[in-house]
Write an enzyme that holds these catalytic residues in place. Structure first.
Site, PDB file in Angstrom:
ATOM      1  N   ILE A   1      18.621  -6.372  -5.819  1.00 23.72           N
ATOM      2  CA  ILE A   1      19.388  -7.688  -6.356  1.00 23.72           C
ATOM      3  C   ILE A   1      19.908  -7.090  -7.278  1.00 23.72           C
ATOM      4  O   ILE A   1      20.322  -6.680  -7.717  1.00 23.72           O
ATOM      5  CB  ILE A   1      18.402  -8.431  -6.656  1.00 23.72           C
ATOM      6  CG1 ILE A   1      17.700  -8.413  -8.234  1.00 23.72           C
ATOM      7  CG2 ILE A   1      17.274  -9.150  -5.535  1.00 23.72           C
ATOM      8  CD1 ILE A   1      16.741  -9.324  -7.938  1.00 23.72           C
ATOM      9  N   GLU A   2      21.051  -8.220  -7.482  1.00 20.29           N
ATOM     10  CA  GLU A   2      22.728  -8.371  -7.562  1.00 20.29           C
ATOM     11  C   GLU A   2      23.220  -6.832  -7.857  1.00 20.29           C
ATOM     12  O   GLU A   2      23.219  -6.990  -9.387  1.00 20.29           O
ATOM     13  CB  GLU A   2      21.977  -9.551  -9.527  1.00 20.29           C
ATOM     14  CG  GLU A   2      21.925 -11.098  -8.701  1.00 20.29           C
ATOM     15  CD  GLU A   2      21.386 -11.521  -9.784  1.00 20.29           C
ATOM     16  OE1 GLU A   2      22.123 -10.991 -10.715  1.00 20.29           O
ATOM     17  OE2 GLU A   2      21.062 -12.175  -9.704  1.00 20.29           O
ATOM     18  N   GLY A   3      22.704  -5.878  -7.097  1.00 16.28           N
ATOM     19  CA  GLY A   3      23.771  -4.792  -7.140  1.00 16.28           C
ATOM     20  C   GLY A   3      22.260  -3.660  -7.680  1.00 16.28           C
ATOM     21  O   GLY A   3      22.175  -3.831  -8.220  1.00 16.28           O
TER      22      GLY A   3
END
Length: 621
Positions: free
Chosen positions: A428-430
């Site tokens: 998540i988030e990169g």
């Protein structure tokens, strides 16, 4: 900035150009990490380690006590995992506590907490229930409150921000079925109506945290392209969308390996009519907003995984002492002892990085895009190792569910649930891979800017020659300096001797990192972009150098407080982590030049081509 290989496909080039045009181009403030990649260690930027003011700490502690008491009385994490539902009464109770408005300024009816106190709250919740932590963090870290606070106009803020104190839930809709880390593949469109007063949104979004229960979303859409320098450029625009608008549908709820209580899935937009006034910031600025939002939003992930890791440390410590095998506690057997020590050192390092970057976000004196990315990368990967080692230490009880353990009379440590909940943090988030590429790009930015002034074909030949001379003059002085040793300790004299040697290593290794990275640039030039494994090794070196510096500063700060609870233990953990990190650094320096990347890439291509399909024999497909 034209930094792309001429042999690159047009599709890939367009995707990179979109990302390049949307990144933050300026560096208005210093960055500790950025300097490490260029042979400098600006110790004064992280030492003395920042401390929370007593007033702010008191505010956070009082809130954490209320939050802890509420969760322990009203929320059963194992039941959330079993049913896939966070009870409505719990969500309402969290709203009553202002948990959906923690970072919203007080003038908009929020709690107005600092980043440190907000992260303390997420740290606490994540140590107890991963699904609830996602509910709160996805809403506030990347959902509507933060980007609206930063980019919204006064009218938008007054209209929407007070709703979150009353319990409204939000999300951030960027990812699509065909567009994950590559926004160039985005298909969702926003088309203006004939009168220009509205936009009609059409498309699909996937895996949007809180999307299935959100009241308000930030939705990224393609708007009319613009012509820049004779080329058509995609424009991505952010819209504030209320989900009760006709045409919006939460079409499907996805089921996952862990985090069973999260509500996310497939969102469909069918002519969703959104007022023009709901454009956030300006048309075409959506991707830039997303990048800025993620810079600070990522800081919540380290706080969450550090909370989970501390819980694992507690479980592993108790079990290592209680469980006896072959006449002694398992913690005294070397194979387990090593894992236990690694868990403690890693958790200490995560703690240091989490609170340093949280303070940096509050102080707003540094550009933290690299620090935030490194914090997310380092803490998620270390936390995964911590949780994996905890499960291994617990043995069969680590694999057994918490309710099953409790059902037969043992302590219901839910290591198995934590293991499942934690794996997504590396995605998540990169993803870890994207984080490394992002860090490499930002770290190389000063070099690329200088080279661009010479290679840019749009400049006249005389300007390019002048810039080439200036470039050569700069590197003729800069590169030789990287071979000179760093004499003295300078401002690091505040460190205990046992840690000072690690900072000396960081200074020497930083210079080596800068010169070897520069040499790789000279060898591969524009092809360096494709040498992802080489870049990732250099990023890992830079990350370890950053974390060594951080843990040394943190340990010195804790011990300086002369609290009896530390009694040299913080120094010991910092020393252990630094020793291990130094070993990794030296290995990565070696592997950057001598590796098997070429053969690995060759074999991978053959696998994709089907050459090794014979290896998949005698299985059920």
């Amino acid at each position: 900035m034209e930094i792309f290989d001429k042999k690159m496909s047009q599709e890939k080039k367009a995707a990179l150009e979109l990302a390049e045009a949307s990144r933050q181009a300026q560096w208005d403030y210093p960055s500790f990490v950025r300097e490490i990649f260029h042979g400098k260690v600006p110790w004064h930027l992280i030492s003395p380690f920042p401390r929370q003011s007593e007033e702010d700490k008191k505010i956070g502690t009082e809130y954490l006590n209320k939050l802890k008491s509420f969760l322990e009385k009203n929320l059963n994490p194992d039941e959330v995992d079993k049913t896939g539902e966070i009870p409505e009464a719990v969500v309402k109770g969290l709203a009553d506590l202002g948990a959906f408005a923690i970072k919203i300024p007080k003038e908009y009816d929020g709690l107005g907490f600092s980043q440190v106190n907000y992260n303390r709250a997420i740290h606490l919740v994540a140590s107890y229930c991963g699904s609830t932590a996602v509910l709160l963090s996805a809403h506030q870290s990347i959902g509507v409150p933060y980007p609206l606070t930063v980019f919204g106009n006064e009218e938008q803020k007054k209209k929407y921000l007070p709703r979150f104190r009353k319990g409204a839930i939000s999300g951030f809709a960027l990812t699509e079925p065909s567009a994950g880390s590559d926004p160039h593949e985005m298909k969702t469109t926003a088309t203006p109506t004939e009168d220009g007063k509205y936009y009609l949104i059409n498309g699909e979004k996937l895996w949007i945290s809180n999307g299935n229960i959100a009241d308000i979303l930030i939705v990224m859409c393609l708007t009319s392209p613009k012509i820049e320098r004779g080329k058509e450029r995609k424009q991505i625009t952010a819209f504030i969308v209320e989900t009760n608008t006709p045409g919006f549908e939460a079409a499907y709820r996805c089921s996952f390996m862990g985090l069973h209580g999260v509500k996310l899935g497939l969102l469909k937009f069918n002519n969703v009519r959104v007022p023009k006034e709901n454009i956030l910031c300006a048309e075409g600025q959506g991707l830039k907003q997303a990048f800025v939002t993620l810079n600070t939003g990522r800081l919540t992930v380290p706080a969450a995984v550090t909370g989970m890791s501390k819980w694992c440390l507690s479980v592993a410590r108790h079990w290592a002492k209680e469980r006896r095998q072959w006449g002694a506690p398992v913690g005294e057997h070397e194979a387990v002892a090593v894992k236990l020590a690694n868990i403690a050192a890693s958790t200490f390092a995560m703690d240091a990085v989490t609170w340093l970057t949280s303070h940096m976000a509050d102080e707003k004196k540094l550009d933290i895009r690299l620090e935030a990315a490194m914090a997310k990368l380092f803490c998620t990967e270390e936390s995964w190792r911590v949780i994996d080692d905890t499960l291994q230490i617990r043995g069969g009880r680590g694999f057994e569910t918490g309710p099953s353990l409790a059902g037969r009379g043992e302590k219901g440590y839910a290591v198995e649930r934590t293991f499942r909940d934690a794996r997504v943090n590396l995605i998540i988030e990169g993803t870890s891979q994207i984080m490394r590429l992002f860090i490499a790009r930002e770290a190389l930015d000063p070099h690329l800017r200088r080279v661009q002034s010479v290679l840019n074909p749009k400049r006249d030949i005389f300007s390019r020659l002048k810039n080439a001379f200036s470039l050569g003059f700069y590197y003729a002085f800069w590169f030789p300096k990287l071979w000179f040793p760093s004499f003295g300790l300078g401002t690091s004299r505040d460190l205990p001797i046992i840690l000072s040697r690690h900072l000396r290593f960081v200074r020497a290794a930083s210079k080596r990192l800068a010169r070897e990275l520069f040499l790789q640039m000279m060898i591969y030039q524009q092809r360096l972009e494709s040498k992802q494994n080489v870049l990732q090794r250099f990023v890992d070196i830079g990350t370890d150098l950053f974390v060594i510096s951080t843990v040394c500063s943190y340990a010195a700060s804790l011990e300086k407080g002369k609290s009896a609870q530390y009694d040299g233990s913080a120094i010991e953990l910092a020393d252990l982590f630094s020793r291990q990190a130094r070993t990794r650094i030296m290995r990565n320096f070696k592997d950057a030049w001598r590796n098997h990347d070429k053969m690995l890439n060759h074999v991978a291509k053959q696998i994709v081509a089907g050459k090794f399909e014979w290896l998949e024999n005698e299985i059920i497909k």
